[in-house]
Design a protein around this motif. Structure first.
Motif, short mmCIF file in Angstrom:
data_model
loop_
_atom_site.label_atom_id
_atom_site.label_comp_id
_atom_site.label_asym_id
_atom_site.label_seq_id
_atom_site.Cartn_x
_atom_site.Cartn_y
_atom_site.Cartn_z
N UNK A 21 0.81 -1.16 -0.07
CA UNK A 21 0.01 0.09 0.20
C UNK A 21 0.92 1.24 0.05
N UNK A 22 1.81 1.22 0.62
CA UNK A 22 2.70 2.48 0.93
C UNK A 22 3.42 2.62 -0.37
N UNK A 23 3.94 1.62 -1.20
CA UNK A 23 4.36 1.85 -2.34
C UNK A 23 3.48 2.30 -3.36
N UNK A 24 2.37 1.90 -3.44
CA UNK A 24 1.14 2.24 -4.38
C UNK A 24 1.07 3.60 -4.18
N UNK A 25 0.79 4.22 -2.95
CA UNK A 25 0.45 5.50 -2.69
C UNK A 25 1.86 6.48 -3.19
N UNK A 26 3.12 6.00 -2.88
CA UNK A 26 4.19 6.68 -3.44
C UNK A 26 4.40 6.67 -4.99
N UNK A 27 3.83 5.58 -5.57
CA UNK A 27 3.93 5.55 -7.12
C UNK A 27 2.79 6.49 -7.47
N UNK A 28 1.42 6.66 -7.05
CA UNK A 28 0.54 7.58 -7.22
C UNK A 28 1.13 9.01 -7.24
N UNK A 29 1.69 9.25 -6.02
CA UNK A 29 2.22 10.96 -5.91
C UNK A 29 3.41 10.99 -7.04
N UNK A 30 4.21 10.11 -7.38
CA UNK A 30 5.22 10.43 -8.21
C UNK A 30 4.72 10.37 -9.74
N UNK A 31 3.60 9.61 -9.94
CA UNK A 31 2.97 9.64 -11.25
C UNK A 31 2.05 11.05 -11.20
N UNK A 32 1.60 11.46 -10.30
CA UNK A 32 1.06 12.79 -10.22
C UNK A 32 2.05 14.00 -10.78
N UNK A 33 3.28 13.81 -9.91
CA UNK A 33 4.12 14.83 -10.42
C UNK A 33 4.67 14.82 -11.64
N UNK A 95 -10.50 12.70 -9.09
CA UNK A 95 -10.46 13.89 -8.38
C UNK A 95 -10.04 13.98 -7.10
N UNK A 96 -10.40 12.96 -6.30
CA UNK A 96 -9.89 13.03 -4.81
C UNK A 96 -8.33 12.85 -4.84
N UNK A 97 -7.90 11.73 -5.74
CA UNK A 97 -6.43 11.53 -5.61
C UNK A 97 -5.80 13.01 -6.21
N UNK A 98 -6.38 13.76 -7.06
CA UNK A 98 -5.66 14.90 -7.47
C UNK A 98 -5.75 16.00 -6.51
N UNK A 99 -6.92 16.03 -5.67
CA UNK A 99 -6.77 16.98 -4.55
C UNK A 99 -5.65 16.71 -3.52
N UNK A 100 -5.78 15.46 -3.16
CA UNK A 100 -4.65 14.99 -2.37
C UNK A 100 -3.24 15.31 -2.74
N UNK A 101 -3.00 14.97 -3.95
CA UNK A 101 -1.81 15.33 -4.45
C UNK A 101 -1.30 16.86 -4.32
N UNK A 102 -2.39 17.78 -4.69
CA UNK A 102 -2.30 19.09 -4.61
C UNK A 102 -2.04 19.56 -3.25
N UNK A 103 -2.88 18.94 -2.23
CA UNK A 103 -2.90 19.41 -0.89
C UNK A 103 -1.29 18.83 -0.53
N UNK A 104 -0.67 17.83 -0.93
CA UNK A 104 0.55 17.46 -0.40
C UNK A 104 1.60 18.58 -0.87
N UNK A 105 1.39 19.02 -1.87
CA UNK A 105 2.38 20.00 -2.50
C UNK A 105 2.46 21.28 -1.77
N UNK A 112 5.10 13.45 1.40
CA UNK A 112 5.95 12.38 1.20
C UNK A 112 7.38 12.85 1.81
N UNK A 113 8.12 11.92 2.63
CA UNK A 113 9.25 12.24 3.19
C UNK A 113 10.19 12.73 2.11
N UNK A 114 10.76 13.59 2.63
CA UNK A 114 11.79 14.17 1.45
C UNK A 114 12.90 13.26 1.07
N UNK A 115 13.08 12.26 1.83
CA UNK A 115 14.17 11.29 1.57
C UNK A 115 13.68 9.99 0.95
N UNK A 116 12.32 9.95 0.83
CA UNK A 116 11.75 8.64 0.49
C UNK A 116 12.40 8.29 -0.93
N UNK A 117 12.78 7.15 -1.04
CA UNK A 117 13.22 6.53 -2.42
C UNK A 117 12.22 5.12 -2.69
#
Length: 151
Positions: A21-33, A95-105, A112-117
Motif C-alpha cells: 500500500x505505501x508503495x502504491x501511494x508513493x507511485x501515485x504521488x510520483x505519477x502525479x508529479x 479528483x480525490x487523488x488529484x486534490x490529495x496530491x495538490x494538498x501534499x504539494x 511524502x518524506x523528502x528522503x523517500x526512495x
C-alpha cells in the motif's frame, strides 16, 4: 472495473496491484508529479463536489490520520472514509487523488518524506509507466483508483 484498453496498460495495472500500500501511494504521488502540468480536474460539477467533500474530511484530520485514511482507501479497508470513497464516481475518485496530491504539494496533506526512495523492485514498473502516452497514464490511474475503497 478497469478503464485500460491496451495490453501494456493492463499489465501495468496488474503490476501495481502487487506492490504494498505505501508503495502504491508513493507511485501515485510520483505519477502525479510527472504529469501534473497536463491534468485537468473533472468537469462534472457533481464529481468535483463529492470529491471536495471527501477531501475536506481527510484534510480535517491530523497528518498521521490523513496518511491512514489514504492507506485505508488504497488497501480497501472497511472504514467510514473508505466506504465514502467507494460510493464516488470514477471521475470523483480520480479528483480525490488529484486534490490529495495538490494538498501534499501545499503541505495541507501529509507530504511524502523528502528522503523517500521507491523500492528497487518498482524500477521496471516506473519505466513502463513513463513509456505510456498521457491518455494511457490517465486510464491506468483511473483503473487503479477505481478499484480502491472499501470492499
Amino acid at each position: 472495473m478497469t478503464f485500460t484498453t491496451d495490453e501494456r496498460t493492463k499489465q501495468a495495472v496488474e503490476q501495481f496491484r502487487g506492490f504494498d500500500v505505501d508503495t502504491q501511494l508513493a507511485l501515485l504521488w510520483f505519477g502525479y508529479l510527472d504529469i501534473k502540468d497536463k491534468l485537468i480536474p473533472a468537469n462534472q460539477t457533481s464529481a468535483q463536489d463529492t470529491a471536495a467533500a471527501l477531501y475536506d474530511q481527510i484534510q480535517a484530520k491530523s497528518k498521521e490520520e490523513q496518511l491512514q485514511a489514504q492507506r485505508d482507501i488504497a488497501s480497501r479497508a472497511d472504514t467510514d472514509i473508505s466506504r465514502a470513497y467507494t460510493a464516488l464516481s470514477s471521475s470523483a475518485k480520480l479528483d480525490v487523488w488529484l486534490r490529495l496530491a495538490q494538498g501534499m504539494e501545499n503541505d495541507i496533506i501529509i507530504p511524502m518524506p523528502s528522503d523517500y526512495k521507491l523500492p528497487e523492485n518498482t524500477k521496471g514498473f516506473v519505466d513502463t509507466i513513463k513509456s505510456l502516452e498521457f491518455e494511457q497514464r490517465v486510464d491506468f490511474t483511473r483503473s487503479v483508483v477505481m478499484e480502491m475503497g472499501a470492499k
